[in-house]
Design an enzyme around this catalytic site. Structure first.
Site, mmCIF file in Angstrom:
data_model
loop_
_atom_site.group_PDB
_atom_site.id
_atom_site.type_symbol
_atom_site.label_atom_id
_atom_site.label_comp_id
_atom_site.label_asym_id
_atom_site.label_seq_id
_atom_site.Cartn_x
_atom_site.Cartn_y
_atom_site.Cartn_z
ATOM 1 N N HIS A 161 -77.775 -64.295 30.592
ATOM 2 C CA HIS A 161 -78.400 -63.559 29.593
ATOM 3 C C HIS A 161 -77.876 -62.239 29.574
ATOM 4 O O HIS A 161 -78.656 -61.290 29.023
ATOM 5 C CB HIS A 161 -79.951 -63.381 30.080
ATOM 6 C CG HIS A 161 -80.914 -64.637 30.056
ATOM 7 N ND1 HIS A 161 -80.593 -65.560 30.641
ATOM 8 C CD2 HIS A 161 -81.918 -64.901 29.307
ATOM 9 C CE1 HIS A 161 -81.554 -66.386 30.496
ATOM 10 N NE2 HIS A 161 -82.711 -65.967 29.682
ATOM 11 N N ASP B 36 -73.295 -66.943 24.969
ATOM 12 C CA ASP B 36 -74.511 -66.741 25.833
ATOM 13 C C ASP B 36 -75.460 -68.008 25.850
ATOM 14 O O ASP B 36 -75.644 -68.544 24.767
ATOM 15 C CB ASP B 36 -75.393 -65.519 25.489
ATOM 16 C CG ASP B 36 -76.193 -65.037 26.618
ATOM 17 O OD1 ASP B 36 -77.367 -65.479 26.694
ATOM 18 O OD2 ASP B 36 -76.216 -64.060 27.499
ATOM 19 N N HIS C 1 -78.386 -67.810 26.192
ATOM 20 C CA HIS C 1 -79.627 -67.462 25.251
ATOM 21 C C HIS C 1 -79.382 -66.555 23.948
ATOM 22 O O HIS C 1 -79.098 -65.504 24.024
ATOM 23 C CB HIS C 1 -80.577 -66.776 25.981
ATOM 24 C CG HIS C 1 -82.266 -66.761 25.443
ATOM 25 N ND1 HIS C 1 -82.447 -66.501 24.330
ATOM 26 C CD2 HIS C 1 -83.173 -66.808 26.186
ATOM 27 C CE1 HIS C 1 -83.603 -66.328 24.227
ATOM 28 N NE2 HIS C 1 -84.288 -66.860 25.176
ATOM 29 N N HIS D 68 -84.908 -75.643 23.646
ATOM 30 C CA HIS D 68 -85.805 -74.312 24.000
ATOM 31 C C HIS D 68 -85.747 -73.653 22.619
ATOM 32 O O HIS D 68 -85.063 -73.404 21.743
ATOM 33 C CB HIS D 68 -84.877 -73.496 25.013
ATOM 34 C CG HIS D 68 -85.672 -72.174 25.403
ATOM 35 N ND1 HIS D 68 -85.844 -71.274 24.775
ATOM 36 C CD2 HIS D 68 -86.106 -72.170 26.616
ATOM 37 C CE1 HIS D 68 -86.549 -70.345 25.677
ATOM 38 N NE2 HIS D 68 -86.734 -70.767 26.586
ATOM 39 N N GLU E 287 -89.871 -75.736 27.750
ATOM 40 C CA GLU E 287 -90.020 -74.868 26.639
ATOM 41 C C GLU E 287 -89.672 -75.302 25.437
ATOM 42 O O GLU E 287 -89.084 -74.486 24.746
ATOM 43 C CB GLU E 287 -89.838 -73.124 27.213
ATOM 44 C CG GLU E 287 -90.027 -72.802 28.428
ATOM 45 C CD GLU E 287 -90.046 -71.445 28.870
ATOM 46 O OE1 GLU E 287 -90.844 -70.657 29.290
ATOM 47 O OE2 GLU E 287 -88.563 -70.867 28.550
ATOM 48 N N GLU F 119 -95.247 -70.988 22.851
ATOM 49 C CA GLU F 119 -94.900 -69.821 23.590
ATOM 50 C C GLU F 119 -95.004 -68.665 22.217
ATOM 51 O O GLU F 119 -94.701 -68.664 21.226
ATOM 52 C CB GLU F 119 -93.251 -69.690 24.015
ATOM 53 C CG GLU F 119 -93.210 -68.224 24.826
ATOM 54 C CD GLU F 119 -91.884 -68.444 25.273
ATOM 55 O OE1 GLU F 119 -91.205 -69.397 25.550
ATOM 56 O OE2 GLU F 119 -91.461 -67.314 25.539
ATOM 57 N N CYS G 273 -93.645 -65.933 22.280
ATOM 58 C CA CYS G 273 -92.252 -65.455 21.892
ATOM 59 C C CYS G 273 -91.684 -66.260 20.628
ATOM 60 O O CYS G 273 -91.010 -65.808 19.793
ATOM 61 C CB CYS G 273 -91.297 -65.295 22.857
ATOM 62 S SG CYS G 273 -91.551 -63.844 23.943
ATOM 63 N N CYS H 73 -91.625 -61.763 28.880
ATOM 64 C CA CYS H 73 -91.042 -61.772 27.647
ATOM 65 C C CYS H 73 -91.960 -61.403 26.608
ATOM 66 O O CYS H 73 -91.553 -60.660 25.516
ATOM 67 C CB CYS H 73 -89.957 -62.855 27.302
ATOM 68 S SG CYS H 73 -90.926 -64.563 27.465
ATOM 69 N N CYS H 74 -93.213 -61.953 26.746
ATOM 70 C CA CYS H 74 -93.888 -61.905 25.500
ATOM 71 C C CYS H 74 -94.617 -60.591 25.230
ATOM 72 O O CYS H 74 -94.724 -60.282 24.153
ATOM 73 C CB CYS H 74 -95.013 -62.923 25.613
ATOM 74 S SG CYS H 74 -94.256 -64.908 25.897
#
Lengths: 628, 628
Positions: free
Chosen positions: B145, B191, B193, B253, B305, B321, B323, B398-399
């Protein structure tokens, strides 16, 4: 030492019936029977394949690394020793039937010798901990699988003892078991993955050494007191969320839950612990009343390989791990022995002929780890846990050797005895040759089960004997010698003074049936399934025109179901239905309507799906709505 | 440097319409409007709470550890720096509106100073890698990350630049961005993500420095060539399974997929890359045609996810989710800017008023990470990913700060301009004060949206101007000043030479509606949902008698729906239905039947569920079958 497959289960005060398993070779499948063919395929294809994978996957090399006979880093999962042990167990059971198999014998002997060398002076044996992290021995039990692996070693040794092979294996297992008893009789700790419990009871059964039973009981009662840190997985994953005697629902990782339940029943039976058996019965009601698929599969969630909530049974995301079905079979077997109720045999049969049979390809060397009930059109099968077809092996390879040990020991699960009779639970062509109350009993069985429900049994016993025949829960209008059978508890009991050569004929009619789900199962609302005898059926894309999307198929549940004639499918079915398409592409709209064209659907036994070519499949078929 | 919220989006040759975002303070919500109240709650409750959690969770201490100003081990997730950056971004947007907030200013300045000190001489900044594994810098990008965190740092800096605060933050972000460009312009790596892509385009927008745009484009085109090892998660999880220009379906994801898509649109727009935009449009059709919940939530699987297969949309195991909904809102915003099509605004509105609004409790300090559409009776809510009610914080947090930055910047997403007009996409009471083609435009809006569909707009502009008003996809029979509106593309366009003080009234009737799912969505077959305007409704156990199981509730979709009068629920609804119970407890049977009692059901807006007391809830209600 005693010799029956699951040892002498004592009649107990709390059991309404307590049954005794057969000895190893008391039941023999006819070579061309369904189970006989399957068991032979296991012996000639699956088991040798599992043995070859122990080399290919590095699992045997891990053990060789312990004694400096292999180079390189530890390979595979940290619990890969258990793959070796389960394969050993399968080989031992198989040798019990075919003692002259030189290859199998060499495998058992050489692996037993390797284990004896790899075992520590104190009895400890675990290649991962010894090679990779010796300082962490017993320190990470929530995740290490040390006792889990030990359990599988012990079960392999129990099988070897009963089959009369691998004496070295028994010595190794007992030394390790003694170390475990020594350490854990005073230390409060448990393994994150149950398995040691039932293994220790089995070892008690073959040795009569009570500390093994006490240890199993202690491990069971230590659960649910917060000994383990489940981290993000939570304590239910590790079966440490509630004391087992207080549990009201099955929860968490399915295989762990079911192995624990098998151990609970073993301990309950051997130590006359009615409280523990009551807990198991309560959890059985929960599992089979609200958390089991029609195929016998269990595990509604890929995440954490877990049971879902009550009535949470999605078809397309069914996890239904193969090992869970095997564990369910083993748990139901123990419940059957303890309670004598046919409902446990019903669940054994359902799991066996559907999810377990379906988990292996007809070639014997491809397997499902997860057993879906609906492979969607356009499914992304790139994920190992939800592949589009059976795979040759898995990074976590727990299932294939588990199948091998079940199949190799399967014949012992078809019948039981008690003080006055013989109970037949699973029907197959073959022979039963055992003793009841000291007298020899021989029964020859002719049947084409599960394709046909006629079962002819010829008793060659000249003695009083109660022959109990299971009437499966799915069977309506069963007849014995042409007369309707009368049963309160799922068995028809023939209490007779038999003369040699008498034949009785049980007829279990097998019309195709339409089955409906409980209305609280949201995932298959508006759908029905087709079954026939113990077999659940499925519709495969293979049998549809290429331009038809499987999800557009509808069934007319009132239409007659007729026999199909697909090649290589013993009994296929033709069902009236239609192909319905939405008049709108919108995902959500105020006026979704469908128009349909009548169509005949072909249904095949679920366990055979994916053997012709890969493609979409579904068990639950939506009921026709358009044009009706 | 330019100043609008998303910078100057250039009209492009391939876009049928290209819209320009407003400047930061061009849109102001009326204090008592729905969005005004929510935004203020964010500013006074959620954002300060997120700031306090940066200390409580150790995220700020991790950065202090880099410079020796904190002791102890690194704490929290390895990407916890991103929590700091998202909170900084939220604070910057908020300061853009309330520049005198001394506490926020102090937080931005002190954190900016900390980051400046923690940044390496070469510009590198990542507390986990620096403190825990400095030798692994850039070496584990599939999982580290590092660029993801850098992206959030850059987005915080972009917000600060546009709000005119935190000059140090901008310097830090540019130094890191320059290091990234230096290294990754020649090294093929990405990356695991996505996030850096859209951040670099935004940084290009505020700086005009083209290497940032080139770098973003390079990162996007490096995907799908097997650079990353996804292990058991697979390459789709890391968005490395297919070159983005060839992708046909959204996969893996969800948040990673959607952040990547936002970056793709940013790059496409800024570099006139029609091929890339076509790919985004194709994936939009897949996502919103077959993989989105009625609430706007996305992500059908807890495992990984992830998106599910086509039409795989289980209610009870919806991941959805928070996010992901925010990412969907951001992606749709970029699609709207690029294409000018109201369908993108429809999806922004749906996600905003349902899944995003529902993710935060009315107290502003409890959150859902995963947003289910069905909490079952007896749900085991012990798992953090599927709790029974909103939780105060998450181990992966994260959210909450993602919500804070969305809400703090929300006003800028309600309207856009182009060379000749103003487009209003999201309705709220408030004011728009901007320029079109150099001329000032002011519009005052009065409405009780989303509770009422009447919108009065007073234009105080004396100039020719095309005022475009979105007609939501859910709105039938919309009227403008009492006349039916005529729209082909989802907007009614008023091309007028306005005189100051002219008021137009848009009426978007909001009767309660029954919505049906596409018949290929198996999970909600036989069910309907109730909606009203942009709001999806739900039935909560709170409004049922205690002895009624939610899963036994049925709806009569033809029954009239009337207004309810629950306290604290602005518009509740009463729907005709029944309580149906199965006549059999069997999970599967040949003759499942139900009997039912008529009953009135109370439905409340989905976003408000779980605010009175915890308990079962469901959006999709099975249609009544018994007694009809």
């Amino acid at each position: 030492m005693t010799d029956p497959i699951a040892g002498p289960v004592q009649p107990t005060s709390f059991a309404t019936a307590a049954l005794r398993p057969l000895s190893l070779n008391d039941a023999v499948f006819a070579p061309e029977s369904f189970l006989g063919v399957w068991q032979r395929r296991n012996a000639t294809r699956s088991l040798p394949y599992c043995i070859s994978q122990l080399d290919a996957s590095g699992a045997l090399d891990n053990l060789r690394r312990v004694i400096g006979e292999a180079d390189g880093d530890y390979q595979n999962m940290w619990f890969a020793d258990s793959d070796v042990y389960k394969t050993l167990e399968a080989a031992a059971w198989q040798l019990g039937r075919t003692p002259d198999d030189a290859q199998l014998l060499a495998f058992v002997d050489s692996t037993g010798a390797l284990l004896a060398k790899a075992q520590g002076e104190d009895g400890y044996l675990n290649s991962y901990l010894t090679v990779v992290a010796p300082e962490k021995r017993w320190q990470k039990l929530h995740w290490s699988h040390e006792l889990y692996c030990a359990g599988h070693l012990i079960q392999a040794a129990v099988a070897a003892a009963r089959a009369g092979v691998g004496a070295e294996l028994v010595t190794v297992a007992r030394r390790f078991a003694d170390l475990i008893v020594e350490r854990f009789s005073t230390v409060d700790d448990i393994d994150g993955h149950p398995q040691i419990e039932t293994a220790l009871v089995e070892l008690y059964r073959v040795t009569g050494h009570e500390p093994y039973l006490d240890m199993a009981k202690r491990f069971i009662d230590l659960r649910g007191h917060g000994l383990l840190d489940g981290g993000r997985f939570g304590s239910a994953y590790l079966q440490d969320h509630v004391p087992v005697r207080q549990a009201e629902t099955v929860a968490g990782h399915v295989v762990r839950q079911l192995y624990l339940l098998a151990g609970m029943v073993d301990v309950a039976v051997e130590s006359h612990d009615s409280d523990l058996l009551e807990a198991a019965k309560r959890l059985w009601d929960d599992a089979f009343g609200a958390k089991t698929y029609i195929t016998g599969a269990q595990g509604s969630r890929h995440r954490d390989e877990a049971f879902g909530d009550t009535y949470e049974l999605p078809s397309d995301r069914a996890y239904g791990e193969t090992c869970a079905a095997i564990a369910s079979f083993q748990w139901n077997w123990r419940m059957l022995l303890a309670m004598g109720d046919s409902k446990y045999a019903d669940e054994m049969e359902c799991a066996l002929y559907n999810v377990i049979a379906g988990s292996t390809a007809l070639d014997g060397t491809h397997f499902f780890y997860s057993n879906t009930l609906h492979l969607r059109t356009g499914h992304d099968g790139s994920h190992e846990d939800a592949p589009s077809q059976r795979l040759p092996w898995y990074s976590c390879a727990c299932c294939p050797p588990n199948l091998a040990r079940l199949l190799a020991s399967l014949s012992g699960h078809t019948a039981t005895t008690d003080h006055s009779g013989l109970q037949i639970h699973l029907y197959t062509a073959g022979e039963l040759n055992t003793t009841v109350d000291g007298s020899p009993v021989h029964v020859a069985i002719r049947t084409d089960y599960p394709w046909d429900g006629r079962v002819e049994l010829t008793v060659t016993t000249q003695a009083p004997l109660t022959l109990a025949l299971r009437i499966p829960g799915w069977a309506a209008d069963a007849q014995l010698d042409g007369e309707p059978v009368d049963t309160n508890d799922g068995y028809v009991r023939l209490q007779r003074d038999w003369s040699a050569g008498v034949t009785v004929t049980l007829d279990l009619p097998m019309p195709a049936r339409i089955v409906r789900p409980h209305p609280r199962i949201d995932a298959v609302r508006g759908c029905v399934a087709v079954t026939r005898g113990p077999l659940v059926y499925a519709v495969e894309q293979s049998d549809l025109p290429e331009d038809v999307v499987l999800e557009d198929v509808r069934i007319g549940p009132a239409a007659p179901i007729t026999a199909g004639n697909l090649p290589d499918i013993p009994v296929s079915l033709i069902v009236g239905g239609s192909i319905e398409q939405s008049t709108s592409d919108a995902l959500y709209s105020g006026h979704a309507e469908s128009h349909g064209e009548p169509s005949e659907l072909v249904a095949i036994p679920y366990f055979l799906w994916g053997n012709r070519k890969p493609g979409p499949m579904r068990v639950w078929i939506p009921v026709r709505t358009a044009g009706v």
